[in-house]
Structure formats: C-alpha cells, structure tokens
Design a protein around this motif. Structure first.
Motif, short mmCIF file in Angstrom:
data_model
loop_
_atom_site.label_atom_id
_atom_site.label_comp_id
_atom_site.label_asym_id
_atom_site.label_seq_id
_atom_site.Cartn_x
_atom_site.Cartn_y
_atom_site.Cartn_z
N SER A 42 3.34 -6.41 -5.56
CA SER A 42 4.27 -5.63 -4.74
C SER A 42 3.99 -4.14 -4.93
N GLY A 43 4.63 -3.33 -4.11
CA GLY A 43 4.54 -1.88 -4.26
C GLY A 43 3.65 -1.18 -3.26
N GLY A 44 2.98 -1.94 -2.41
CA GLY A 44 2.12 -1.31 -1.42
C GLY A 44 2.92 -0.60 -0.35
N GLY A 45 2.20 0.09 0.53
CA GLY A 45 2.86 0.80 1.62
C GLY A 45 1.90 1.72 2.32
N LEU A 46 2.48 2.57 3.17
CA LEU A 46 1.71 3.55 3.94
C LEU A 46 1.90 4.92 3.27
N VAL A 47 0.80 5.59 3.00
CA VAL A 47 0.85 6.88 2.34
C VAL A 47 -0.23 7.78 2.92
N GLN A 48 0.03 9.08 2.91
CA GLN A 48 -0.98 10.02 3.38
C GLN A 48 -2.05 10.23 2.31
N GLY B 213 -4.17 11.77 -0.45
CA GLY B 213 -3.72 12.64 -1.52
C GLY B 213 -2.45 12.17 -2.18
N GLY B 214 -1.79 11.20 -1.60
CA GLY B 214 -0.54 10.69 -2.14
C GLY B 214 -0.75 9.68 -3.24
N SER B 215 0.37 9.10 -3.69
CA SER B 215 0.35 8.16 -4.81
C SER B 215 1.17 6.91 -4.48
N LEU B 216 0.80 5.83 -5.10
CA LEU B 216 1.56 4.58 -5.06
C LEU B 216 1.43 3.91 -6.42
N ARG B 217 2.44 3.10 -6.76
CA ARG B 217 2.38 2.30 -7.97
C ARG B 217 2.57 0.84 -7.61
N LEU B 218 1.54 0.06 -7.85
CA LEU B 218 1.59 -1.37 -7.58
C LEU B 218 2.06 -2.11 -8.82
N SER B 219 2.75 -3.22 -8.58
CA SER B 219 3.20 -4.09 -9.67
C SER B 219 2.70 -5.50 -9.44
N LYS C 24 -7.25 7.95 -1.07
CA LYS C 24 -8.16 8.28 0.01
C LYS C 24 -8.07 7.19 1.08
N PRO C 25 -8.44 7.52 2.31
CA PRO C 25 -8.43 6.48 3.36
C PRO C 25 -9.26 5.26 2.98
N GLU C 26 -10.33 5.45 2.24
CA GLU C 26 -11.17 4.31 1.85
C GLU C 26 -10.52 3.42 0.80
N ASP C 27 -9.36 3.81 0.28
CA ASP C 27 -8.60 2.94 -0.62
C ASP C 27 -7.75 1.92 0.16
N THR C 28 -7.72 2.06 1.47
CA THR C 28 -6.95 1.13 2.29
C THR C 28 -7.48 -0.29 2.12
N ALA C 29 -6.60 -1.20 1.74
CA ALA C 29 -6.99 -2.57 1.46
C ALA C 29 -5.75 -3.37 1.08
N VAL C 30 -5.93 -4.68 0.99
CA VAL C 30 -4.94 -5.53 0.34
C VAL C 30 -5.32 -5.64 -1.13
N TYR C 31 -4.35 -5.39 -1.99
CA TYR C 31 -4.59 -5.38 -3.43
C TYR C 31 -4.03 -6.64 -4.06
N THR D 280 -2.10 1.21 2.73
CA THR D 280 -2.72 1.90 3.86
C THR D 280 -2.63 3.40 3.61
N VAL D 281 -3.79 4.05 3.63
CA VAL D 281 -3.85 5.49 3.39
C VAL D 281 -4.31 6.17 4.67
#
Length: 119
Positions: free
Chosen positions: A7-13, A15-21, A87-94, A116-117
């Motif tokens: 869990s924890g994914g989402g849409l971010v610009q 340079g932003g940050s996310l924390r997956l669990s 980065k946009p290239e980090d866009t993926a299912v984790y 999604t970045v």
C-alpha cells in the motif's frame, strides 16, 4: 508461508516523495530478507531494494540508490520503502516479497501498489 499486502502508492509530481508499506502476515516473517520490486508498463519486473531480517544489510539497485530507503519494523511485520526525489521513470507497480539476493524466494506476487510520477 508469508502473505503480503502492499500500500501507499499514488500520483506524485517529479521531485516528490512517497512511502510504501508492505504488511506481512505469518509467523515466519522475521526469518526472511525482504525486497521491493517494480514493474513498469511493457517492461519486466525488476529488483529495487532489499533488507536483511534484522533490519541491516540493505542493498539497492543503481537506479534508486541515494533516493530510496528500505526499512522494516519486525514488531509490526511491515517493510517500508521511502521514495524521495521521484522521477517519471519510477512510475510502476511496486511489489514486496521475501528474497534471496535479488530474487523472490517463494510465494505468489501480491496485488502491488501503483506509483505514478508526473513530469
């Protein structure tokens, strides 16, 4: 056996940050090194990071080194992936999984969490 829910994914610009669990069930969680993987559209699933059973001995793919941090809380049976400077290239299912080296050790993949970045 270990059952895993990401869990924890989402849409971010960019340079932003996310924390997956990754929440694990099963008494054997403590026995395994745990890893994060990702799969971008049209690409093969790739290894991202791993952490030893005690919380030490971390290892990262070159593409995320210095930006992502893997950690675990064995009391909560949870593994985390802090993702910074996205980065946009980090866009993926984790996905998370028990690992040996950079390979999934056993079990089926969970449903994953979409990151999604946007640029």
């Amino acid at each position: 056996q270990v059952q895993l829910v990401e869990s924890g994914g989402g849409l971010v610009q960019a340079g932003g940050s996310l924390r997956l669990s990754c929440a694990a069930s099963g008494r054997t969680f403590l026995s395994y090194s745990m890893g994060w993987f990702r799969q971008a559209p049209g690409k093969e699933r790739e290894f991202v990071a791993r952490i030893g059973w005690s919380g030490g001995n971390t290892y990262y793919a070159d593409s995320v080194k210095g930006r992502f941090t893997i950690s675990r809380d064995n009391a909560k049976n949870t593994v985390y992936l802090q993702m910074n400077s996205l980065k946009p290239e980090d866009t993926a299912v984790y996905y998370c999984a028990p690992v040996a080296g950079s390979q999934k050790l056993f079990g089926s993949w969970g449903q994953g969490t979409q990151v999604t970045v946007s640029s």
